[in-house]
Enzyme design. Structure first.
Site, PDB file in Angstrom:
ATOM      1  N   CYS A   9      25.848  32.175  37.129  1.00  0.00           N
ATOM      2  CA  CYS A   9      25.999  33.344  37.990  1.00  0.00           C
ATOM      3  C   CYS A   9      25.647  33.192  39.543  1.00  0.00           C
ATOM      4  CB  CYS A   9      24.894  34.393  37.674  1.00  0.00           C
ATOM      5  SG  CYS A   9      25.131  35.258  36.135  1.00  0.00           S
ATOM      6  N   CYS A 256      19.912  21.180  37.985  1.00  0.00           N
ATOM      7  CA  CYS A 256      20.919  20.973  37.144  1.00  0.00           C
ATOM      8  C   CYS A 256      21.877  19.680  37.675  1.00  0.00           C
ATOM      9  CB  CYS A 256      21.697  22.090  36.915  1.00  0.00           C
ATOM     10  SG  CYS A 256      23.163  21.741  36.279  1.00  0.00           S
ATOM     11  N   ASP A 368      38.106  12.325  37.711  1.00  0.00           N
ATOM     12  CA  ASP A 368      37.977  13.816  37.247  1.00  0.00           C
ATOM     13  C   ASP A 368      36.409  13.791  37.295  1.00  0.00           C
ATOM     14  OD1 ASP A 368      38.296  16.369  36.566  1.00  0.00           O
ATOM     15  OD2 ASP A 368      39.183  15.850  34.619  1.00  0.00           O
ATOM     16  N   CYS A 405      24.070  22.911  26.729  1.00  0.00           N
ATOM     17  CA  CYS A 405      23.209  23.152  27.897  1.00  0.00           C
ATOM     18  C   CYS A 405      22.423  24.590  27.351  1.00  0.00           C
ATOM     19  CB  CYS A 405      23.885  23.352  28.992  1.00  0.00           C
ATOM     20  SG  CYS A 405      22.933  24.034  30.493  1.00  0.00           S
TER      21      CYS A 405
HETATM   22  S1  SF4 Z   1      21.601  20.480  30.451  1.00  0.00           S
HETATM   23 FE1  SF4 Z   1      22.463  22.336  31.635  1.00  0.00          FE
HETATM   24  S2  SF4 Z   1      21.183  22.355  33.253  1.00  0.00           S
HETATM   25 FE2  SF4 Z   1      20.654  20.368  32.271  1.00  0.00          FE
HETATM   26  S3  SF4 Z   1      22.149  18.996  33.374  1.00  0.00           S
HETATM   27 FE3  SF4 Z   1      23.154  20.046  31.689  1.00  0.00          FE
HETATM   28  S4  SF4 Z   1      24.429  21.495  32.583  1.00  0.00           S
HETATM   29 FE4  SF4 Z   1      22.655  21.201  33.975  1.00  0.00          FE
END
Ligand code: SF4
Length: 499
Positions: A9, A256, A368, A405
């Protein structure tokens, strides 16, 4: 560039202490961040009461003749906005509408509204708790959950700071929040780990203070970017500026890492650095890490548009020509299509055009940002082969994704990830490339200018920065290895009572 990976978001909020209408600033702050969520959008303003407008899809252009209608609909000098991609709650149209932010919650004593970016890990426990006060709570979005929790706490004690502290202590996950109280106070806070960006800014006269997920929300409004909110920090916007309070000691910062590679806009700043400059450094670093492959290559091809900056860096480092043979059909999006055929590649073909005459017989480096499920990568590589490319080596800026994630990115299971069990050589075979070459984690970290222990690499290392997410990952991995069904959505799992 895996088009099936959804972002989370985006948040923008602002207050004008000269009491002028704030909606135009919130509107533009959100328009600049529509890349962070395209399924729904919403605005809420305060003029003594909450005024709300929410809808599905991208934030619309406002035509001149509609301007007054919007201004009348959203009066007031304080406002919050949100763009959303669902990583919690159901995804049917009715649920999407119900889960559209900003969220509001009301008790007999208080009322509050918030806009939120992130994902909660211990959803089931929180829902159980909240349903005692809100028995008809039909959960469709994590924002509702935080909003209700704040309302319950404020009903017990009107101190906003202590209500935010309770959220930080009892909720595990990623949450960057900005909200408005029933008195019209604009506030923001971030979870103690700080997964998602949220920063502050002001206009040059200092009468407007704002919070934004990304700095581009300030740029578009002509505001100055002030500072990034710290993990565990709580902030109130006042006439004198931002009042800051560190309410939970930050044990482990974990921004992140994927924000750098893919999600954030290249012209935003993360941790003080422009994302596009970090991505250029990714490209330079890949050139150094795979210099043997570079020696044999003829051309660099980038996949539009998140790897363009890395391609430029690779070109600078190696001197290899960067041929811009792939182009995005700018006005064709996955949300506006009529299926012309059932042909497997049709959607991707409609998004990306590859021109052929420079590829024939060439040894290519295709750069990429990431490989998640691998579908898009395979389609693009197969197309390049059909067009006559001789060799195709993939350079990937984000290290190999091996796990889900739990913090707001739509990668929910081990099963869906091409890298969860496969080595780069096996992935290369599946996507029809001659080789797949990921940037090393250390190289990635160095390029960001941050320290390794300030970034989240949970999906890359299997080491998640929060305890319940780690337990959940271990549990899901065991199920995956044993061939059991993985639960796809974290809000369905009782994380504290896993068996
Ligand atoms: S687990 Fe989620 S928050 Fe952590 S690096 Fe990967 S995508 Fe980002």
């Amino acid at each position: 560039m895996d088009d099936s990976v959804g972002m989370e978001c985006g948040v923008f909020s602002a207050i004008d202490f000269e009491q002028k209408q704030i909606f135009p600033y919130v509107y533009w702050g959100m328009r600049a961040q529509n890349h962070r969520g395209h399924q729904s959008y919403g605005f809420l303003t305060f003029d003594g009461k909450f005024n709300v407008h929410r809808n599905l899809d991208l934030i619309p252009k406002i035509k001149k003749k509609e301007t007054q209608e919007w201004l009348t609909r959203l009066p007031g000098h304080v406002g919050i906005g949100n763009v959303r991609y669902t990583t919690s709650g159901r995804r049917d149209e009715d649920s999407l509408i119900k889960g559209t932010q900003p969220a509001t919650a009301e008790t007999k004593k208080t009322k509050i509204a918030i806009s939120f970016n992130g994902n909660i890990v211990n959803t089931i426990q929180q829902k159980k708790e909240l349903s005692k006060t809100f028995p008809n709570f039909s959960y469709e979005c994590d924002a509702e959950l935080i909003c209700r929790k704040l309302a319950i706490e404020l009903t017990k004690d009107p101190d906003l700071l202590s209500a935010a502290k309770t959220c930080m202590k009892e909720i595990e996950g990623a949450f960057s929040v900005s909200g408005i109280t029933q008195e019209g106070t604009l506030f923001a806070f971030k979870d103690p780990t700080g997964f998602r960006p949220l920063c502050t800014g002001c206009n040059s006269r200092g009468n407007i203070c704002a919070f934004s997920s990304e700095t581009v929300g300030f740029d578009i409004n002509g505001f100055n970017h002030d500072f990034e909110i710290k993990p565990g920090e709580f902030i109130i916007a006042t006439e004198k500026g931002f009042e800051r309070k560190q309410i939970i000691a930050n044990k482990k910062k974990a921004l992140c890492a994927f924000e750098f590679a893919y999600f954030a806009r290249p012209d935003s700043k993360l941790n003080g650095n422009y994302v596009y400059e970090v991505r250029e450094e990714f490209g330079r670093n890949l050139g150094r890490e795979y210099s043997e492959i570079v020696k044999e290559a003829d051309l660099i091809i980038s996949l539009p548009e998140t790897s363009d900056d890395a391609a430029f860096g690779l070109h600078e480092e190696t001197g290899l020509r960067w041929e811009r043979s792939t182009r995005r059909h700018r006005y064709v999006t996955d949300r506006a299509f009529i299926l012309l055929s059932q042909e497997r590649y049709s959607t991707i073909n409609r998004k990306i055009n590859i021109v052929d005459h420079k590829l024939v017989g060439k040894n290519l480096i295709v750069i990429d940002d990431s490989i998640v499920r691998g579908d898009t990568t395979r389609v693009v590589i197969e197309k390049m082969r059909k067009l006559g490319a001789e060799k195709i080596h993939l350079f990937i800026t984000f290290p190999r994704i091996i796990g889900p994630c739990f913090y707001g990115i739509d990668m929910a299971t081990y099963n869906e990830l091409i890298g969860s069990t496969r080595k780069p050589e096996e992935i290369a075979q599946i996507v029809s490339a001659d080789s797949v070459n990921y940037q090393s984690i250390d190289g990635f970290v160095k390029s960001t200018g941050m320290k390794k222990d300030e970034l989240c690499f949970g999906c890359v290392t299997g080491k998640y920065p929060t305890p319940l997410a780690q337990r959940l990952a271990n549990w899901m991995h065991r199920r995956f290895e044993n061939g059991h069904k993985e639960y796809g959505r974290i809000y369905e799992i009782d994380v504290e009572n896993l068996t």
